[in-house]
Design an enzyme around this catalytic site. Structure first.
Site, PDB file in Angstrom:
ATOM      1  N   ASN A 157     -15.007  40.770 -24.542  1.00 14.93           N
ATOM      2  CA  ASN A 157     -15.503  41.186 -23.104  1.00 14.93           C
ATOM      3  C   ASN A 157     -14.167  41.555 -22.585  1.00 14.93           C
ATOM      4  O   ASN A 157     -13.062  41.317 -22.629  1.00 14.93           O
ATOM      5  CB  ASN A 157     -15.922  40.042 -22.476  1.00 14.93           C
ATOM      6  CG  ASN A 157     -17.725  39.881 -22.730  1.00 14.93           C
ATOM      7  OD1 ASN A 157     -18.160  40.667 -22.946  1.00 14.93           O
ATOM      8  ND2 ASN A 157     -18.036  38.741 -22.337  1.00 14.93           N
TER       9      ASN A 157
ATOM     10  N   ALA B 216     -18.698  31.640 -31.691  1.00 12.35           N
ATOM     11  CA  ALA B 216     -20.126  31.795 -31.250  1.00 12.35           C
ATOM     12  C   ALA B 216     -20.494  32.988 -31.855  1.00 12.35           C
ATOM     13  O   ALA B 216     -21.399  33.282 -32.497  1.00 12.35           O
ATOM     14  CB  ALA B 216     -20.150  31.530 -29.877  1.00 12.35           C
TER      15      ALA B 216
ATOM     16  N   GLY C 133     -18.628  35.474 -33.420  1.00  8.62           N
ATOM     17  CA  GLY C 133     -18.076  36.016 -34.825  1.00  8.62           C
ATOM     18  C   GLY C 133     -18.938  35.116 -35.741  1.00  8.62           C
ATOM     19  O   GLY C 133     -18.966  35.600 -36.782  1.00  8.62           O
TER      20      GLY C 133
ATOM     21  N   ASN D 201     -19.910  41.312 -16.243  1.00 10.05           N
ATOM     22  CA  ASN D 201     -19.064  39.999 -16.493  1.00 10.05           C
ATOM     23  C   ASN D 201     -18.285  40.069 -15.186  1.00 10.05           C
ATOM     24  O   ASN D 201     -17.988  38.979 -14.566  1.00 10.05           O
ATOM     25  CB  ASN D 201     -18.217  40.449 -17.835  1.00 10.05           C
ATOM     26  CG  ASN D 201     -19.030  40.308 -18.753  1.00 10.05           C
ATOM     27  OD1 ASN D 201     -18.728  41.100 -20.061  1.00 10.05           O
ATOM     28  ND2 ASN D 201     -19.766  39.297 -18.975  1.00 10.05           N
TER      29      ASN D 201
ATOM     30  N   GLY E 296     -11.382  34.559 -35.789  1.00 10.29           N
ATOM     31  CA  GLY E 296     -11.759  33.759 -34.733  1.00 10.29           C
ATOM     32  C   GLY E 296     -13.488  33.672 -34.862  1.00 10.29           C
ATOM     33  O   GLY E 296     -13.978  34.121 -33.763  1.00 10.29           O
TER      34      GLY E 296
ATOM     35  N   LYS F  72     -20.471  47.097 -19.882  1.00  8.14           N
ATOM     36  CA  LYS F  72     -20.726  45.576 -20.145  1.00  8.14           C
ATOM     37  C   LYS F  72     -19.975  44.930 -19.185  1.00  8.14           C
ATOM     38  O   LYS F  72     -20.337  43.935 -18.291  1.00  8.14           O
ATOM     39  CB  LYS F  72     -20.286  45.469 -21.574  1.00  8.14           C
ATOM     40  CG  LYS F  72     -20.067  43.785 -21.774  1.00  8.14           C
ATOM     41  CD  LYS F  72     -21.649  43.490 -22.153  1.00  8.14           C
ATOM     42  CE  LYS F  72     -21.898  41.805 -22.189  1.00  8.14           C
ATOM     43  NZ  LYS F  72     -21.192  41.201 -23.202  1.00  8.14           N
TER      44      LYS F  72
HETATM   45  N1  LIG Z   1     -20.565  33.871 -26.753  1.00 10.48           N
HETATM   46  C1  LIG Z   1     -21.365  34.836 -26.256  1.00 10.48           C
HETATM   47  O1  LIG Z   1     -22.459  34.758 -26.332  1.00 10.48           O
HETATM   48  C2  LIG Z   1     -20.741  36.134 -25.689  1.00 10.48           C
HETATM   49  C3  LIG Z   1     -19.330  36.249 -25.770  1.00 10.48           C
HETATM   50  N2  LIG Z   1     -18.742  37.290 -25.690  1.00 10.48           N
HETATM   51  C4  LIG Z   1     -17.172  37.759 -25.880  1.00 10.48           C
HETATM   52  O2  LIG Z   1     -16.828  37.693 -27.166  1.00 10.48           O
HETATM   53  C5  LIG Z   1     -15.676  37.204 -27.501  1.00 10.48           C
HETATM   54  C6  LIG Z   1     -15.723  36.181 -28.323  1.00 10.48           C
HETATM   55  O3  LIG Z   1     -16.535  34.862 -27.736  1.00 10.48           O
HETATM   56  P1  LIG Z   1     -17.163  33.627 -28.263  1.00 10.48           P
HETATM   57  O4  LIG Z   1     -17.439  33.787 -29.606  1.00 10.48           O
HETATM   58  O5  LIG Z   1     -17.879  32.956 -27.396  1.00 10.48           O
HETATM   59  O6  LIG Z   1     -15.581  32.790 -28.453  1.00 10.48           O
HETATM   60  P2  LIG Z   1     -15.218  31.660 -29.322  1.00 10.48           P
HETATM   61  O7  LIG Z   1     -14.480  30.815 -28.502  1.00 10.48           O
HETATM   62  O8  LIG Z   1     -16.530  31.005 -29.591  1.00 10.48           O
HETATM   63  O9  LIG Z   1     -14.824  32.126 -30.578  1.00 10.48           O
HETATM   64  C7  LIG Z   1     -13.365  32.302 -30.651  1.00 10.48           C
HETATM   65  C8  LIG Z   1     -13.082  31.106 -31.896  1.00 10.48           C
HETATM   66  O10 LIG Z   1     -11.851  31.626 -32.451  1.00 10.48           O
HETATM   67  C9  LIG Z   1     -11.199  30.519 -32.818  1.00 10.48           C
HETATM   68  N3  LIG Z   1      -9.892  30.944 -32.843  1.00 10.48           N
HETATM   69  C10 LIG Z   1      -9.004  31.127 -31.688  1.00 10.48           C
HETATM   70  N4  LIG Z   1      -7.701  31.155 -32.293  1.00 10.48           N
HETATM   71  C11 LIG Z   1      -7.517  31.227 -33.598  1.00 10.48           C
HETATM   72  C12 LIG Z   1      -6.853  31.271 -34.656  1.00 10.48           C
HETATM   73  N5  LIG Z   1      -5.535  31.327 -34.245  1.00 10.48           N
HETATM   74  N6  LIG Z   1      -7.022  31.058 -35.837  1.00 10.48           N
HETATM   75  C13 LIG Z   1      -8.372  30.715 -35.988  1.00 10.48           C
HETATM   76  N7  LIG Z   1      -9.362  30.490 -35.213  1.00 10.48           N
HETATM   77  C14 LIG Z   1      -8.843  30.967 -34.162  1.00 10.48           C
HETATM   78  C15 LIG Z   1     -11.362  29.558 -31.841  1.00 10.48           C
HETATM   79  O11 LIG Z   1     -11.275  28.212 -31.975  1.00 10.48           O
HETATM   80  P3  LIG Z   1     -11.126  27.110 -30.846  1.00 10.48           P
HETATM   81  O12 LIG Z   1     -12.513  26.870 -30.291  1.00 10.48           O
HETATM   82  O13 LIG Z   1     -10.581  26.005 -31.655  1.00 10.48           O
HETATM   83  O14 LIG Z   1     -10.225  27.765 -29.800  1.00 10.48           O
HETATM   84  C16 LIG Z   1     -13.057  29.831 -31.563  1.00 10.48           C
HETATM   85  O15 LIG Z   1     -13.827  29.011 -32.516  1.00 10.48           O
HETATM   86  C17 LIG Z   1     -15.190  36.686 -25.854  1.00 10.48           C
HETATM   87  O16 LIG Z   1     -14.388  37.990 -25.375  1.00 10.48           O
HETATM   88  C18 LIG Z   1     -16.554  36.725 -25.163  1.00 10.48           C
HETATM   89  O17 LIG Z   1     -16.081  36.899 -23.825  1.00 10.48           O
HETATM   90  C19 LIG Z   1     -19.549  38.390 -25.190  1.00 10.48           C
HETATM   91  C20 LIG Z   1     -20.909  38.538 -25.349  1.00 10.48           C
HETATM   92  C21 LIG Z   1     -21.630  37.218 -25.309  1.00 10.48           C
HETATM   93  C1  LIG Z   2     -24.099  38.364 -22.099  1.00 10.14           C
HETATM   94  C2  LIG Z   2     -23.195  37.738 -21.084  1.00 10.14           C
HETATM   95  C3  LIG Z   2     -23.086  38.711 -20.002  1.00 10.14           C
HETATM   96  C4  LIG Z   2     -23.895  36.378 -20.662  1.00 10.14           C
HETATM   97  O1  LIG Z   2     -24.042  35.687 -21.682  1.00 10.14           O
HETATM   98  C5  LIG Z   2     -21.834  37.700 -21.736  1.00 10.14           C
HETATM   99  O2  LIG Z   2     -21.052  38.700 -21.932  1.00 10.14           O
HETATM  100  C6  LIG Z   2     -21.033  36.432 -21.536  1.00 10.14           C
HETATM  101  O3  LIG Z   2     -21.398  35.349 -21.838  1.00 10.14           O
HETATM  102  O4  LIG Z   2     -19.593  36.428 -21.443  1.00 10.14           O
END
Ligand SMILES: NC(=O)C1=CN([C@@H]2O[C@H](COP(=O)(O)OP(=O)(O)OC[C@H]3O[C@@H](n4cnc5c(N)ncnc54)[C@H](OP(=O)(O)O)[C@@H]3O)[C@@H](O)[C@H]2O)C=CC1
Ligand SMILES: CC(C)(CO)C(=O)C(=O)O
Length: 325
Positions: free
Chosen positions: A102, A10, A12, A211, A7, A207
């Site tokens: 999260n 952003a 990852g 949220n 996954g 955290k």
């Molecule tokens: N972004 C941030 O700054 C922050 C995020 N978080 C937490 O981190 C976690 C991840 O967030 P984030 O990185 O933003 O999420 P994203 O949606 O950017 O990343 C998840 C990725 O996984 C892909 N995906 C989903 N299912 C599959 C599958 N079966 N096979 C292949 N790829 C798949 C999605 O594709 P598609 O888009 O096509 O669904 C997407 O590109 C969440 O819990 C979020 O709350 C925590 C702190 C900060």
């Molecule tokens: C870092 C923070 C609190 C805000 O960016 C977050 O966890 C999110 O975007 O879901």
């Protein structure tokens, strides 16, 4: 190490680039245009004016990537169910799986200390118990992300928090040992800070406090974290809201670091608001429903959070971004 980021969006993609540049054999399960771009041009991480590029193996089919030492899931909580079947081709007997997300994770009660107060029924985080059936306790490592990232174009992630990029990890039963120490060292060497945490669930709550309160308020008002914090019309209610959030976390961890309204608030939209605006499934169950279930189990009255939860669920349902599990 052979590390698969499952996954890679952003967060990852950031982790994948850093680990690959540190010399690990990194592969990514990803999909759509982001996958196509990564296959053609590799993955790029932008930090301010700097750009870091890494070639990683990438596929939407885990079977194409082979067995790993570690899988790091950076799926949204709304997509984590796909691991029930998707993980199997990536696993050897001793492969560990880090759940970096999260909110309250589906595995919260697995490996739980007997000192922790009773946990409410969290079955809605793993409908049908499919993850529980597929992923035994020995594989589970918890992860908490302190890092802000966005996909700015296919194949390109931007990091918005150069001053703070952490992935805190801990075994689901908080045991110390070689594998967690090795993984922390690998993250630290890759410039993703990963200091020791004594109790992973306490870190999860610390955290989640932001949220479940401020991020949900951002989502309801359409404002950035700083916008909400500095909004004069919210000035009087925010401390009461945070008190309620802190009191829920303290039923589980009395010493948890309380969240307060002071201190830096980033001038960007939290991911739950981004999801709402971009029409992506919202992480309502882990950020809103699960903390409310803990409050009820402890007999706590949390009227402000309850109202916010109802409004957030309504907001998400109206746009077709949430279905109760
Ligand atoms: N972004 C941030 O700054 C922050 C995020 N978080 C937490 O981190 C976690 C991840 O967030 P984030 O990185 O933003 O999420 P994203 O949606 O950017 O990343 C998840 C990725 O996984 C892909 N995906 C989903 N299912 C599959 C599958 N079966 N096979 C292949 N790829 C798949 C999605 O594709 P598609 O888009 O096509 O669904 C997407 O590109 C969440 O819990 C979020 O709350 C925590 C702190 C900060
Ligand atoms: C870092 C923070 C609190 C805000 O960016 C977050 O966890 C999110 O975007 O879901």
């Amino acid at each position: 190490m052979r590390i698969c980021v499952f996954g890679a969006g952003a967060v990852g993609s950031h982790i994948a680039v850093r680990l690959a540049l540190a010399g690990h054999d990194v592969s990514c399960v990803m999909r759509g245009p982001h996958l196509d771009a990564a296959k053609t041009n590799g993955l790029t991480l932008r930090v301010g004016d700097a750009a870091f590029k890494a070639n990683v193996k990438a596929s939407d089919d885990p079977a194409a990537l082979g067995a790993q030492d570690v899988v790091i899931s950076t799926l949204k909580a709304t997509g984590v169910a796909s691991l029930a079947t998707g993980l199997q081709p990536l696993l050897r007997d001793d492969t560990s799986v880090v759940f970096a997300q999260n909110g309250i994770p589906w595995w919260y009660d697995i490996g739980l200390s007997p000192k922790h107060p009773p946990v409410p029924d969290l079955g809605f985080l793993d409908p049908g118990g499919r993850l529980r059936a597929a992923i035994p306790r020995e594989r589970i490592i918890g992860g908490v992300i302190f890092s802000s990232n966005e996909i700015v174009a296919p194949g390109i992630a931007a990091n918005l928090s150069p001053e703070r990029n952490r992935l805190l990890i801990g075994e689901c039963d908080d045991r110390a040992g070689d594998r967690i120490a090795k993984l922390r060292a690998a993250l630290n060497e890759a410039r993703i800070e990963s200091p020791e945490v004594p109790q992973i669930r306490e870190t999860i709550w610390s955290k989640l406090l932001t949220n479940m309160s401020m991020s949900v308020l951002c989502s309801l008002t359409g404002q950035t974290a700083r916008g909400v914090r500095d909004d004069p019309s919210l000035a009087e209610v925010i401390p009461r809201l945070l008190d309620e959030a802190n009191s829920i976390a303290q039923t589980c961890f009395p010493e948890v670091k309380r969240v307060s309204r002071t201190g830096p608030a980033p001038d960007h939209k939290p991911s739950i608001l981004q999801d709402y605006e971009l029409g992506r499934a919202m992480e309502i169950d882990v950020l809103v429903r699960a903390p409310a279930a803990f409050a009820r189990a402890a007999g706590l009255s949390t009227p402000m959070l309850d109202l916010m939860a109802a409004l957030a669920i309504r907001q998400a349902r109206e746009k077709g971004l949430y279905q109760a599990g």
